[in-house]
Design an enzyme around this catalytic site. Structure first.
Site, PDB file in Angstrom:
ATOM      1  N   GLU A   7      16.388  85.609  65.258  1.00 48.05           N
ATOM      2  CA  GLU A   7      16.920  86.613  66.190  1.00 48.05           C
ATOM      3  C   GLU A   7      17.254  87.899  65.420  1.00 48.05           C
ATOM      4  O   GLU A   7      17.813  87.833  64.337  1.00 48.05           O
ATOM      5  CB  GLU A   7      18.178  86.040  66.869  1.00 48.05           C
ATOM      6  N   CYS A  10      26.233  89.292  59.547  1.00 44.49           N
ATOM      7  CA  CYS A  10      24.852  89.043  59.127  1.00 44.49           C
ATOM      8  C   CYS A  10      24.495  89.628  57.762  1.00 44.49           C
ATOM      9  O   CYS A  10      24.118  88.885  56.857  1.00 44.49           O
ATOM     10  CB  CYS A  10      23.888  89.573  60.182  1.00 44.49           C
ATOM     11  N   THR A  58      19.970  81.960  61.675  1.00 41.47           N
ATOM     12  CA  THR A  58      19.333  82.402  60.436  1.00 41.47           C
ATOM     13  C   THR A  58      19.497  81.301  59.394  1.00 41.47           C
ATOM     14  O   THR A  58      20.631  80.962  59.033  1.00 41.47           O
ATOM     15  CB  THR A  58      19.992  83.706  59.951  1.00 41.47           C
ATOM     16  N   LYS A 102      26.166  88.074  54.511  1.00 43.67           N
ATOM     17  CA  LYS A 102      25.821  86.660  54.263  1.00 43.67           C
ATOM     18  C   LYS A 102      24.316  86.490  54.049  1.00 43.67           C
ATOM     19  O   LYS A 102      23.896  85.683  53.230  1.00 43.67           O
ATOM     20  CB  LYS A 102      26.350  85.776  55.390  1.00 43.67           C
ATOM     21  N   LYS A 149      31.628  97.346  63.227  1.00 43.25           N
ATOM     22  CA  LYS A 149      30.926  98.517  63.748  1.00 43.25           C
ATOM     23  C   LYS A 149      31.402  98.728  65.184  1.00 43.25           C
ATOM     24  O   LYS A 149      32.085  97.847  65.747  1.00 43.25           O
ATOM     25  CB  LYS A 149      29.414  98.350  63.677  1.00 43.25           C
ATOM     26  N   ARG A 163      21.340  93.263  67.480  1.00 46.16           N
ATOM     27  CA  ARG A 163      22.509  93.856  66.824  1.00 46.16           C
ATOM     28  C   ARG A 163      23.692  93.751  67.785  1.00 46.16           C
ATOM     29  O   ARG A 163      23.535  94.050  68.975  1.00 46.16           O
ATOM     30  CB  ARG A 163      22.271  95.346  66.536  1.00 46.16           C
ATOM     31  N   GLU A 164      24.835  93.322  67.277  1.00 44.54           N
ATOM     32  CA  GLU A 164      26.016  93.294  68.143  1.00 44.54           C
ATOM     33  C   GLU A 164      26.308  94.719  68.610  1.00 44.54           C
ATOM     34  O   GLU A 164      26.108  95.674  67.875  1.00 44.54           O
ATOM     35  CB  GLU A 164      27.209  92.725  67.378  1.00 44.54           C
TER      36      GLU A 164
END
Ligand SMILES: NC(=O)c1ccc[n+]([C@@H]2O[C@H](COP(=O)([O-])OP(=O)(O)OC[C@H]3O[C@@H](n4cnc5c(N)ncnc54)[C@H](O)[C@@H]3O)[C@@H](O)[C@H]2O)c1
Length: 431
Positions: free
Chosen positions: A147, A256, A119, A259, A317, A150-151
């Site tokens: 991209e 993500c 990113t 930031k 998460k 999601r983790e």
């Protein structure tokens, strides 16, 4: 099928490696971290991401791991840059690793497409292309391919993406990058480089806005007696709104959202525009993490010194070991500053957290963390906390106070067991 080089073997890089190999491509993964590469070569995977180790193993004959830039950059027809772009002190994105990757590009090889998956601020692609032109690297064309994975569900997100976005200045480059995704059943949106870069930031900023919005609604629910879970359900039934990202809680974290929201604010500011809405999104999120302290004080009194507070879940998460910008960090930091005895437990992220916050106590299980605790905060909604033996937990706690920071538990059942239960914006309170 093509030969790809993936630069950076982190969360995005390794998922790209595994999924592109699964689609049939030959992939070389390059990371400067030789220890990480050594582990990968031996069959290990340095991060926790469900299904990733298995997918790499299943496609091992199409995957090579190296820490040698010279070898990696020369091997591929496409170079996917998946390096980290962390925030600087000013809130801008740190692009030093992107430039490191550009510096390593071969000056004299055959045709090659440089694809940025990291990113990066809008305008970065233009700067990279200007640098390639300055170096007379006519053999290298450029594409932006942000991209959205999601983790925790990264493999499924890659293989069943909602869309693939490719930004390039010439249609042939865009179509060659888009064709790499054949086998992923989703639309490919071809656009210019700057718009592709902006789609990524705008998407994350919008999702973060949705979270901060529902968190503010939750706070007003707490003050007025409404229940945010049913409010969100009712809102989500409107197809213009949708049900996703309307789960109230103690704030978003991760590598993500924080930031990227901050970087978009800086991108706007650096180009002379004051993005007011994002300031509020960021501030609401920071305050949301701290509201838990106020709740604990309401139950335990203002003096938290010496009180034993259990934090269940430390990763930002569930289903990831990533603790970057996790709410647990702010919460643990605030509680430690108040002199509380903080004990944490996470199914996967303990090692990462221990390295960051060695002064916190770490328990070997959820139940062990709750032993003798004056209060518990559910920070991350790992599935195992829903099935924890809460009756036993209640018996072992000094005081059965439970703050459910993710509205993940059944407040009515817990209140029935004898807990003083408080969710975020929910009506079941004070047993
Ligand atoms: N993690 C996510 O969920 C996610 C989702 C979408 C987009 N992104 C974006 O993707 C990018 C990568 O994120 P991540 O979470 O995978 O980062 P990460 O920190 O997990 O991995 C980055 C890797 O790059 C390596 N690296 C750094 N500089 C290098 C260089 N010059 N050459 C080779 N390797 C180098 C590091 O050693 C590290 O292994 C970021 O820009 C991020 O914003 C991340």
């Amino acid at each position: 099928m093509s030969r790809l080089t993936v630069i950076g073997a982190g969360y995005v890089g390794l998922v790209t490696v595994a999924c592109m190999a699964e689609l049939g491509h030959d992939v070389i993964a390059m990371d400067l971290d030789a220890e990480k590469v050594g582990l990968l070569r031996e069959g290990g995977v340095p991060i926790y991401e469900p299904g990733l180790a298995e997918l790499i193993a299943a496609n091992r004959e199409r995957i090579e791991f190296t820490s040698d830039p010279g070898h990696a950059y020369r091997a591929g027809e496409f170079t996917f840059v998946c390096v980290d772009t962390p925030p600087t002190y000013s809130g801008d994105a740190d692009l030093s690793r992107i430039w490191q990757a550009v510096d390593n590009l071969p000056s004299d090889e055959g045709e090659h497409i440089l694809v940025t998956k990291s990113t990066v601020p809008v305008g970065t692609g233009a700067l990279v292309q200007a640098e390639l032109a300055r170096r007379r690297y006519r053999h290298i064309s450029y594409a932006s391919n942000p991209e959205f994975l999601r983790e925790g569900t990264a493999i499924a997100d890659f293989m069943h993406a909602d869309r693939v976005v490719v930004g390039a200045n010439d249609p042939e480059t865009a179509s060659r990058v888009g064709r790499l995704y054949q086998g992923v059943d989703c639309p490919v949106l071809s656009t210019d480089v700057a718009s592709a870069e902006m789609i990524k930031y705008a998407s994350n900023a919008f999702l973060a806005t949705k979270i901060s919005f529902i968190n503010e609604i939750a706070n007003v629910c707490e003050a007025t007696g409404a229940d945010v879970t049913v409010v969100a359900q009712g809102m989500g039934m409107d197809h213009r709104i949708g049900p996703h990202f309307l789960q109230a809680g103690i704030g978003y974290g991760g590598s993500c959202f924080p930031k990227d929201v901050s970087a978009l604010k800086q991108i706007a500011g650096n180009s002379g525009y004051h993005f007011q809405l994002l300031n509020a999104v960021i501030e609401v999120n920071e305050l949301q993490k701290r509201r838990v302290i106020g709740k604990l004080k309401r139950h335990l009194g203002d003096e938290l010194r010496g009180k034993r507070i259990a934090l269940l879940g430390l990763s930002f998460k569930p289903n990831t070991d990533d603790i970057r910008q996790a709410s647990s960090i702010v919460l643990a930091g605030r509680l430690l500053a108040e002199g509380a005895d903080v004990v944490g437990y996470d199914p996967i992220a303990m090692e990462n957290m221990r390295a960051l916050l060695p002064t916190m106590t770490y328990a070997s299980s959820g139940l062990a963390a709750l032993q003798g605790a004056d209060a518990c905060v559910l920070v991350t909604e790992w599935a195992e906390f829903s099935t924890l033996d809460w009756e036993q937990a209640k018996r072992s706690m000094a005081r059965p106070i439970l703050i459910d920071g993710r509205n993940a538990l059944d407040g009515a059942v817990l209140t029935g067991i004898g807990f003083t239960y408080e969710g975020v914006g929910t009506r079941v309170k004070l047993g």
